[in-house]
Design an enzyme around this catalytic site. Structure first.
Site, PDB file in Angstrom:
ATOM      1  CG  ASP A  49     -18.412  38.177  38.401  1.00  0.00           C
ATOM      2  OD1 ASP A  49     -19.356  38.606  37.722  1.00  0.00           O
ATOM      3  OD2 ASP A  49     -18.574  37.531  39.443  1.00  0.00           O
TER       4      ASP A  49
ATOM      5  CG  ASP B 152     -14.840  31.510  37.550  1.00  0.00           C
ATOM      6  OD1 ASP B 152     -14.866  32.025  38.692  1.00  0.00           O
ATOM      7  OD2 ASP B 152     -15.854  31.366  36.846  1.00  0.00           O
TER       8      ASP B 152
END
Length: 376
Positions: A92, A271
């Site tokens: 990320d 996720d």
């Protein structure tokens, strides 16, 4: 990265596919355990492979940048070498931390200046630097630097934020395309759709992101407090626009129910910290519903945690034993519970994939969702 569709469900928009990276294949739909600081909390890499059967894990740019730092990661030869995980990794970009650190950051066109949650030191992430950091971390899939807007969010702010995210995306792509990975394998770049809960903004953002023609696309800014039905509505709008021949990643989602409903809308990748975070507090997800293992009713229940997952490692342990460990605050309790929840999530997406391929997904999904939301 290569992505091939294997099967599509006739009763929904669910798909099964295969992603191929230099660190191995990923069968979709897939759930990706979150390893924020280079580790999935309470779970050994060996257990992630052998028991959980994870195919890809996440790292976080913000956290890894601050600790252990880029010099350490680069010195080790990248995150794969540093943490001993030889399968794919996704990072990320830090955009979610821009959202979560609202009281300690300033957003400008150039980028975001923030204070470290560790020592209060000041740092600046630009779109270019976010790409550079992820190049150094060495993830197989790296994410665009974006702003994740809060919920609720007024239309004017959501529009301005989305437009800035699109400008940042152009800068990210320019930087990514003008640089190369550092460790001898290829990396892939995913843009992120934003637009809060406004349908017209989501449409515009999805069209803009698709026009960049990257190898995969992500949907951000959801699962931040909005009602589930609103999340499903926006996800469906975006999936109808994003190209079918590329993987779609819904960031930060979610519950087992959320995952199945969004697979039905055409999402391939998920996720969430929920399985490990809830596990540490004694909340378990099972094929029959949700268990709070701290409750008195499990005190003398010597049956496996989830009998329908026969053969999985957690079924060596009874509910009574796990309850004892959690109440005793034994580290093993958090470990077993975390392995169970992650294993269940991976089992669930594997079952979804099997039913997509068999053409039975929608009926299976509808029956499973009724069970998954029950409190046992």
């Amino acid at each position: 990265m290569d992505f091939k569709l294997i099967a599509e469900d006739k009763g929904s928009k669910a798909r099964a596919g295969v992603m191929t990276t230099d660190h191995g294949q990923i069968e979709t739909p897939i759930f990706m355990p979150v390893g924020t600081a280079g580790t999935v909390k309470a779970v050994h890499q060996r257990e992630l492979k052998d028991d959980v059967k994870a195919q890809i894990i996440l790292g976080n740019t913000y956290h890894l940048y601050l600790r252990p730092g880029l010099d350490i990661i680069e010195g080790a030869g990248g995150l794969h070498k540093f943490n001993g995980w030889d399968k794919p990794i996704l990072t990320d970009s830090g955009g979610y931390q821009v959202y979560s650190l609202a009281n300690t950051r300033k957003i400008k066109e150039e980028g975001v200046t923030f204070k470290s949650h560790i020592d209060g030191s000041k740092h600046t992430f630009t779109p270019e630097y976010a790409v550079d950091i992820q190049r150094t971390i060495g993830a197989d899939i790296i994410m665009a630097f974006d702003e994740c807007t809060p919920y609720p969010c007024d239309f004017g702010y959501a529009r301005e934020s989305m437009e800035m995210t699109h400008r940042w995306l152009k800068r990210c792509c320019d930087r990514f395309d003008s640089t190369e990975g550092k460790y001898g394998y290829s990396q892939t770049f995913f843009p992120i759709v934003q637009g809060s809960t406004y349908k017209d903004l989501r449409i515009k953002s999805a069209e803009t992101i698709a026009s960049f023609e990257r190898e995969g696309n992500a949907i951000g800014g959801l699962s931040v407090g909005e009602p589930h039905e609103m999340m499903y509505e926006q996800t469906e709008v975006v999936c109808n626009i994003l190209p079918k021949d590329k993987p779609r990643y819904l960031m930060g989602v979610g519950t087992p129910e959320n995952i199945l409903e969004c697979i039905a809308l055409g999402v391939d990748m998920f996720d969430c910290v929920m399985p490990t975070r809830n596990a540490r507090h004694g909340v378990l997800f099972t094929s029959e519903g949700i268990i709070n293992i701290k409750n008195e009713k499990w005190k003398d229940d010597f049956t496996p945690i989830d009998p329908n997952m026969d053969g999985y490692v957690d079924n060596f342990y009874s509910k009574a034993y796990l309850r004892h460990l959690i109440h005793s605050k034994e580290i093993l309790g958090a470990q077993i519970a975390s392995i169970h929840n992650l294993t269940f999530y991976l089992w669930l997406v594997k079952e979804a994939r099997k039913n997509i391929q068999q053409g039975t997904f929608i009926d299976w999904k509808n029956s499973m969702v009724k069970k998954l939301v029950r409190r046992l």
